[in-house]
Design an enzyme around this catalytic site. Sequence first.
Site, PDB file in Angstrom:
ATOM      1  N   GLU A  46      31.092  35.377  44.653  1.00  0.00           N
ATOM      2  CA  GLU A  46      31.789  36.634  44.414  1.00  0.00           C
ATOM      3  C   GLU A  46      33.254  36.317  44.156  1.00  0.00           C
ATOM      4  O   GLU A  46      33.916  35.686  44.990  1.00  0.00           O
ATOM      5  CB  GLU A  46      31.662  37.588  45.601  1.00  0.00           C
ATOM      6  CG  GLU A  46      32.311  38.938  45.297  1.00  0.00           C
ATOM      7  CD  GLU A  46      32.371  39.886  46.487  1.00  0.00           C
ATOM      8  OE1 GLU A  46      32.711  41.060  46.287  1.00  0.00           O
ATOM      9  OE2 GLU A  46      32.089  39.447  47.627  1.00  0.00           O
ATOM     10  N   ASP A  98      42.538  31.034  44.525  1.00  0.00           N
ATOM     11  CA  ASP A  98      42.823  31.767  43.290  1.00  0.00           C
ATOM     12  C   ASP A  98      41.832  31.297  42.232  1.00  0.00           C
ATOM     13  O   ASP A  98      41.857  30.133  41.819  1.00  0.00           O
ATOM     14  CB  ASP A  98      44.260  31.491  42.840  1.00  0.00           C
ATOM     15  CG  ASP A  98      44.663  32.311  41.626  1.00  0.00           C
ATOM     16  OD1 ASP A  98      43.779  32.838  40.920  1.00  0.00           O
ATOM     17  OD2 ASP A  98      45.879  32.423  41.370  1.00  0.00           O
ATOM     18  N   ASP A 120      41.271  43.926  39.163  1.00  0.00           N
ATOM     19  CA  ASP A 120      42.452  44.587  38.611  1.00  0.00           C
ATOM     20  C   ASP A 120      42.209  44.863  37.124  1.00  0.00           C
ATOM     21  O   ASP A 120      41.921  43.943  36.359  1.00  0.00           O
ATOM     22  CB  ASP A 120      43.672  43.679  38.791  1.00  0.00           C
ATOM     23  CG  ASP A 120      44.984  44.386  38.512  1.00  0.00           C
ATOM     24  OD1 ASP A 120      45.007  45.300  37.664  1.00  0.00           O
ATOM     25  OD2 ASP A 120      45.996  44.018  39.136  1.00  0.00           O
ATOM     26  N   LYS A 124      47.615  47.644  30.693  1.00  0.00           N
ATOM     27  CA  LYS A 124      48.480  47.463  29.528  1.00  0.00           C
ATOM     28  C   LYS A 124      47.894  46.414  28.583  1.00  0.00           C
ATOM     29  O   LYS A 124      47.459  45.354  29.019  1.00  0.00           O
ATOM     30  CB  LYS A 124      49.888  47.062  29.963  1.00  0.00           C
ATOM     31  CG  LYS A 124      50.601  48.160  30.749  1.00  0.00           C
ATOM     32  CD  LYS A 124      52.010  47.742  31.140  1.00  0.00           C
ATOM     33  CE  LYS A 124      52.707  48.863  31.913  1.00  0.00           C
ATOM     34  NZ  LYS A 124      54.078  48.483  32.335  1.00  0.00           N
ATOM     35  N   ASP A 156      35.320  50.892  38.493  1.00  0.00           N
ATOM     36  CA  ASP A 156      35.460  52.341  38.383  1.00  0.00           C
ATOM     37  C   ASP A 156      36.359  52.699  37.200  1.00  0.00           C
ATOM     38  O   ASP A 156      36.619  53.882  36.957  1.00  0.00           O
ATOM     39  CB  ASP A 156      36.072  52.908  39.677  1.00  0.00           C
ATOM     40  CG  ASP A 156      37.506  52.417  39.880  1.00  0.00           C
ATOM     41  OD1 ASP A 156      37.737  51.204  39.700  1.00  0.00           O
ATOM     42  OD2 ASP A 156      38.382  53.235  40.219  1.00  0.00           O
ATOM     43  N   THR A 192      31.017  48.141  47.827  1.00  0.00           N
ATOM     44  CA  THR A 192      32.242  47.597  48.400  1.00  0.00           C
ATOM     45  C   THR A 192      32.985  48.728  49.109  1.00  0.00           C
ATOM     46  O   THR A 192      32.667  49.910  48.933  1.00  0.00           O
ATOM     47  CB  THR A 192      33.157  47.013  47.310  1.00  0.00           C
ATOM     48  OG1 THR A 192      33.730  48.082  46.553  1.00  0.00           O
ATOM     49  CG2 THR A 192      32.383  46.086  46.372  1.00  0.00           C
ATOM     50  N   TYR A 194      35.983  49.685  48.463  1.00  0.00           N
ATOM     51  CA  TYR A 194      36.663  50.422  47.387  1.00  0.00           C
ATOM     52  C   TYR A 194      35.691  51.366  46.698  1.00  0.00           C
ATOM     53  O   TYR A 194      36.016  52.527  46.420  1.00  0.00           O
ATOM     54  CB  TYR A 194      37.224  49.408  46.386  1.00  0.00           C
ATOM     55  CG  TYR A 194      38.088  49.992  45.301  1.00  0.00           C
ATOM     56  CD1 TYR A 194      39.474  49.988  45.413  1.00  0.00           C
ATOM     57  CD2 TYR A 194      37.529  50.527  44.144  1.00  0.00           C
ATOM     58  CE1 TYR A 194      40.281  50.511  44.406  1.00  0.00           C
ATOM     59  CE2 TYR A 194      38.323  51.061  43.131  1.00  0.00           C
ATOM     60  CZ  TYR A 194      39.695  51.048  43.278  1.00  0.00           C
ATOM     61  OH  TYR A 194      40.488  51.570  42.293  1.00  0.00           O
TER      62      TYR A 194
END
Length: 216
Positions: A46, A98, A120, A124, A156, A192, A194
Amino acid sequence: MRLRRKPWIDEAIHEYDSHVILENHEAHKGAWRELFVDPTKPLYFELGTGKGRFIAGMAETHPEANFVGFEVQLGVLYYAAQKVFEGGLPNAKVTLFDIAGIEDVVEPGEVDRFYINFCDPWPKARHAKRRLTYRTFLDRYARLLKPQGEIHFKTDNEGLFLFSLEEFKECGWTLKNVTYDLHSTDMPNVMTEYEEKFSKKGQSIFRLEAIKPEEA
């Protein structure tokens, strides 16, 4: 979004060091499976495990697979480690890392599946290359996946989802189980933190599965 640093976590997280938190990433390259009781099981990663509800839930629901959760924020990794430890899940580990450097610590063809949940969206246009479903990332994942390996992606953010659909197609991935409203389907699903929060507000959840290109 980065959480405000909680100094007590720096010490408290060591409670889980020898149980579920992995370090020395380069040493595991080509040998991630050997970290588990049964190294013959499929290996699922994950990418961005957050507070760990998903990885703990998946490990409990799918004892036939081994799971590693990568997270870049120590403040949330603590909670993921706590969930895995308290759940007594021998088939799940987490690590502070990372994923931009994932090819440095994972061998080509080593992984069976990647999960990317609510990353994320970098809305932009000039930041498109930072999205975890941008083509350079997809090429990277393809090299690390076994033949017929998969990515399971949830978000989402409709804009990110539409962008991701095009990136997968352009890079030759085969798509399946694509849905624009996951919670209206009968697909098995582990939420999750979120996801639960925003789905309660009526936000649609987008999901897809992608099979790596044969030539990758």
